[in-house]
Design a protein around this motif. Structure first.
Motif, mmCIF file in Angstrom:
data_model
loop_
_atom_site.group_PDB
_atom_site.id
_atom_site.type_symbol
_atom_site.label_atom_id
_atom_site.label_comp_id
_atom_site.label_asym_id
_atom_site.label_seq_id
_atom_site.Cartn_x
_atom_site.Cartn_y
_atom_site.Cartn_z
ATOM 1 N N ILE A 71 1.276 -1.054 0.022
ATOM 2 C CA ILE A 71 0.561 0.132 0.239
ATOM 3 C C ILE A 71 1.131 1.099 0.042
ATOM 4 N N VAL A 79 -4.340 0.464 -3.007
ATOM 5 C CA VAL A 79 -3.258 -1.315 -2.796
ATOM 6 C C VAL A 79 -2.749 -1.261 -4.020
ATOM 7 N N PHE A 102 -3.897 -7.360 -0.834
ATOM 8 C CA PHE A 102 -3.217 -6.525 1.058
ATOM 9 C C PHE A 102 -3.665 -7.569 2.010
ATOM 10 N N ASP A 119 -0.204 -4.832 5.758
ATOM 11 C CA ASP A 119 -0.520 -3.820 4.843
ATOM 12 C C ASP A 119 -1.283 -2.661 5.784
ATOM 13 N N MET A 150 -5.549 -3.426 -6.773
ATOM 14 C CA MET A 150 -5.666 -4.734 -5.464
ATOM 15 C C MET A 150 -6.128 -6.481 -6.360
ATOM 16 N N PHE A 190 -7.414 -9.825 -1.404
ATOM 17 C CA PHE A 190 -6.971 -9.722 0.672
ATOM 18 C C PHE A 190 -6.835 -10.843 0.635
#
Length: 120
Positions: free
Chosen positions: A2, A15, A19, A23, A50, A53
């Protein structure tokens, strides 16, 4: 990974790639600092780059949102991904802030800045 940026009453996060929890912890530290010294803040999340995550990030986001449910003014999310759009709307359950998804950075920033203007 990030990148973060901040100015009075605003924290911006972009991002890139996945992620991860470290971060998210970096984001939390900055937001906690801003809230402590400035009060409620607005957030700008740029998630256009991104790719995903981790599950621990999702859990931490819920925990953090519930802990700070009254500490955000507005939250702008930049994305074109429908799943992320849906999850942004779902996050409104945990915070009092207005949450809007944008696909244009300038529109998001204009909306966030409007929250800073004194009411007339």
């Amino acid at each position: 990974m990030i990148t973060t940026d901040h100015r009075p009453n605003l924290v911006s996060v972009a991002v890139f790639g996945e992620f991860t929890l470290p971060d998210y912890k970096e984001f939390e530290e900055l937001v906690n600092y801003k809230i402590k010294f400035e009060g409620p803040v607005s957030l700008l999340f740029d998630l256009r780059e991104m790719v995903g995550f981790t599950l621990d990030v999702a859990w931490e986001e819920i925990r953090f949102s519930r802990q700070h449910s009254h500490d955000f003014r507005r939250i702008a999310v930049l994305t074109t991904d429908q799943w992320l759009t849906w999850s942004a709307w779902l996050s409104q359950i945990f915070v009092d802030a207005e949450v809007i998804v944008f696909d244009d950075d300038a529109d998001a920033r204009t909306w966030l800045e409007a929250a800073e203007e004194p009411a007339q």
